[in-house]
Design a protein around this motif. Structure first.
Motif, PDB file in Angstrom:
ATOM      1  N   TYR A 211       0.823  -1.206   0.000  1.00 53.04           N
ATOM      2  CA  TYR A 211       0.000   0.000   0.000  1.00 53.04           C
ATOM      3  C   TYR A 211       0.861   1.262   0.000  1.00 53.04           C
ATOM      4  N   GLY A 212       0.194   2.393  -0.230  1.00 47.91           N
ATOM      5  CA  GLY A 212       0.846   3.686  -0.103  1.00 47.91           C
ATOM      6  C   GLY A 212       1.728   4.042  -1.285  1.00 47.91           C
ATOM      7  N   GLU A 213       2.534   5.107  -1.095  1.00 46.81           N
ATOM      8  CA  GLU A 213       3.348   5.603  -2.185  1.00 46.81           C
ATOM      9  C   GLU A 213       4.507   4.674  -2.531  1.00 46.81           C
ATOM     10  N   ASP A 214       4.795   3.710  -1.654  1.00 51.77           N
ATOM     11  CA  ASP A 214       5.866   2.745  -1.935  1.00 51.77           C
ATOM     12  C   ASP A 214       5.318   1.422  -2.457  1.00 51.77           C
ATOM     13  N   ALA A 215       4.044   1.378  -2.792  1.00 53.25           N
ATOM     14  CA  ALA A 215       3.416   0.136  -3.259  1.00 53.25           C
ATOM     15  C   ALA A 215       4.198  -0.454  -4.429  1.00 53.25           C
ATOM     16  N   GLY A 216       4.470  -1.753  -4.319  1.00 54.76           N
ATOM     17  CA  GLY A 216       5.227  -2.437  -5.357  1.00 54.76           C
ATOM     18  C   GLY A 216       6.725  -2.381  -5.147  1.00 54.76           C
ATOM     19  N   GLY A 217       7.165  -1.555  -4.190  1.00 57.90           N
ATOM     20  CA  GLY A 217       8.582  -1.442  -3.882  1.00 57.90           C
ATOM     21  C   GLY A 217       9.016  -2.459  -2.849  1.00 57.90           C
ATOM     22  N   PHE A 218      10.289  -2.417  -2.509  1.00 61.85           N
ATOM     23  CA  PHE A 218      10.849  -3.408  -1.573  1.00 61.85           C
ATOM     24  C   PHE A 218      11.628  -2.703  -0.481  1.00 61.85           C
ATOM     25  N   ASP A 219      11.373  -3.096   0.772  1.00 65.18           N
ATOM     26  CA  ASP A 219      12.064  -2.496   1.925  1.00 65.18           C
ATOM     27  C   ASP A 219      13.441  -3.134   2.065  1.00 65.18           C
ATOM     28  N   ILE A 220      14.432  -2.505   1.434  1.00 72.03           N
ATOM     29  CA  ILE A 220      15.770  -3.096   1.415  1.00 72.03           C
ATOM     30  C   ILE A 220      16.439  -3.007   2.777  1.00 72.03           C
ATOM     31  N   LYS A 221      16.138  -1.968   3.554  1.00 71.85           N
ATOM     32  CA  LYS A 221      16.794  -1.813   4.853  1.00 71.85           C
ATOM     33  C   LYS A 221      16.374  -2.925   5.811  1.00 71.85           C
ATOM     34  N   TYR A 222      15.074  -3.068   6.021  1.00 70.30           N
ATOM     35  CA  TYR A 222      14.601  -4.037   7.014  1.00 70.30           C
ATOM     36  C   TYR A 222      14.303  -5.412   6.433  1.00 70.30           C
ATOM     37  N   GLY A 223      14.253  -5.501   5.114  1.00 74.85           N
ATOM     38  CA  GLY A 223      13.987  -6.797   4.500  1.00 74.85           C
ATOM     39  C   GLY A 223      15.230  -7.550   4.091  1.00 74.85           C
ATOM     40  N   ALA A 224      16.386  -6.858   4.069  1.00 73.90           N
ATOM     41  CA  ALA A 224      17.630  -7.511   3.634  1.00 73.90           C
ATOM     42  C   ALA A 224      18.832  -7.039   4.446  1.00 73.90           C
ATOM     43  N   TYR A 225      19.105  -5.733   4.425  1.00 72.79           N
ATOM     44  CA  TYR A 225      20.327  -5.198   5.040  1.00 72.79           C
ATOM     45  C   TYR A 225      20.383  -5.448   6.550  1.00 72.79           C
ATOM     46  N   ILE A 226      19.357  -5.035   7.280  1.00 68.38           N
ATOM     47  CA  ILE A 226      19.373  -5.178   8.741  1.00 68.38           C
ATOM     48  C   ILE A 226      19.425  -6.639   9.184  1.00 68.38           C
ATOM     49  N   PRO A 227      18.656  -7.551   8.595  1.00 69.57           N
ATOM     50  CA  PRO A 227      18.781  -8.953   9.010  1.00 69.57           C
ATOM     51  C   PRO A 227      20.191  -9.515   8.830  1.00 69.57           C
ATOM     52  N   ILE A 228      20.878  -9.145   7.747  1.00 70.08           N
ATOM     53  CA  ILE A 228      22.247  -9.623   7.534  1.00 70.08           C
ATOM     54  C   ILE A 228      23.186  -9.009   8.566  1.00 70.08           C
ATOM     55  N   VAL A 229      23.088  -7.699   8.759  1.00 68.13           N
ATOM     56  CA  VAL A 229      23.910  -7.003   9.750  1.00 68.13           C
ATOM     57  C   VAL A 229      23.712  -7.606  11.139  1.00 68.13           C
ATOM     58  N   ASN A 230      22.459  -7.826  11.514  1.00 67.44           N
ATOM     59  CA  ASN A 230      22.156  -8.361  12.841  1.00 67.44           C
ATOM     60  C   ASN A 230      22.729  -9.757  13.049  1.00 67.44           C
TER      61      ASN A 230
END
Length: 331
Positions: A206-225
């Protein structure tokens, strides 16, 4: 630079990322130096004891983007010649001057208030040690969140020794009480890799990011953590993700093949994070840390899925590694 409507994209390389973080460090160090001089000119004198201005978060890991905010802390020595009130009076003035300088340079304040104007993050060495001990002995969700923030700390100006003493206390406690790793694991796995059971990307609905991908919390942060927790388990003092992986390899704590695949996944996550759209809001450059739908080309999706699959395997590896360590301790 590429533009989609009013939103801009800037292409980065790994070398550019390193240069950006060196630039951040240079700006911050110069700001602290000038703040010291300003206080001296105003009659406050020189710093009465040694201190360190610390960065947390992406700054602590030397992984800042162009639009990173202020995540910082301040630690100082006690003195037989000055009262705690006198030290606090001086350093609160110094911190106010530093943060005002960073504000002028365009660093927005941390939304989570992890900043040295907050007295929780501006303390003497003994007060920091006491706070750290309280978190370690009562590892609820909030305490663990703070412990992981501290694990990423890095001295950017002042006495690195003060910072490393605090880090040694954290790692020493974990070494003597490895059962706390289970509490750290729960927080570490809070952010899941955004890949569906059928290998599809989990995009914004939903919203203005609809169809986009949350790279920070969907990929970067899990790897960093995940890498951070393995480093804590192994007593590694490095704060950057790359540095932690190098030290894990040197210590033979993780097979070389896994480290290599994690490096590749991390490089992709950082590259895509740095390519997220940004805009000027309230005088600051900001980003929602999401790859836009327009950016998710066929090639981008393939690269991202490769990164996410490795990230999922990493999270499974971390979970198994911690469970094995805890079970061994219980046995």
């Amino acid at each position: 630079m590429r533009c989609f409507g009013s939103i801009s994209f800037f292409p980065y390389s790994e070398e550019t990322n390193c240069e950006i973080n060196l630039f951040h460090d240079t700006l911050i160090r110069r700001t602290v130096e000038l703040s010291e001089q300003m206080l001296e000119d105003q009659g406050f004198g020189k710093p009465p004891v040694r201190y360190a201005f610390m960065l947390f978060g992406s700054g602590g890991r030397s992984e800042q983007t162009l639009w990173s905010d202020q995540d910082n802390g301040f630690i100082y020595e006690e003195s037989p010649h000055h009262t705690e009130e006198e030290l606090e009076d001086y350093f609160s003035e110094l911190v106010a001057c530093i943060l005002q300088g960073l504000h002028v340079l365009g660093y927005p304040p941390c939304q989570g208030n992890v900043v040295s104007s907050n007295k929780q993050w501006r303390k003497s060495c003994s007060a920091y040690s006491l706070m750290l001990r309280e978190w370690l002995e009562n590892p609820n969700w909030e305490s663990v969140r703070y412990l992981l923030i501290v694990a990423d700390m890095r001295c950017v100006y002042g006495s690195n020794e003060l910072v490393e003493q605090l880090r040694a206390e954290l790692l020493g406690y974990v070494r003597q009480h490895p059962l706390i790793l289970k509490s750290l694991l729960s927080n570490t796995l809070h952010h899941k890799i955004s890949l569906g059971v059928f290998g599809q990307l989990i995009t914004e609905r939903y919203g203005e990011d609809a169809g986009g991908f949350d790279i920070k919390y969907g990929a970067y942060i899990p790897i960093v953590n995940g890498i951070r927790l393995l480093a804590i388990q192994s007593g590694i003092t490095e704060s950057s993700t790359i540095g932690r992986m190098n030290k894990l390899l040197e210590a033979s704590a993780v097979p070389e093949g896994l480290i290599q695949s994690w490096r590749e996944a991390f490089a992709i996550a950082v590259k895509l994070r740095d390519q997220t759209p940004f805009q000027l809001e309230g005088g600051y450059y900001t980003t929602r840390s999401k790859i836009s739908a327009e950016q998710l080309t066929k090639d981008c999706k393939l690269e991202l899925k490769f990164c996410l699959k490795i990230g999922m395997d990493l999270q499974k590896y971390v979970s198994k590694s911690i469970d094995t360590r805890v079970d061994r301790e219980k046995g």
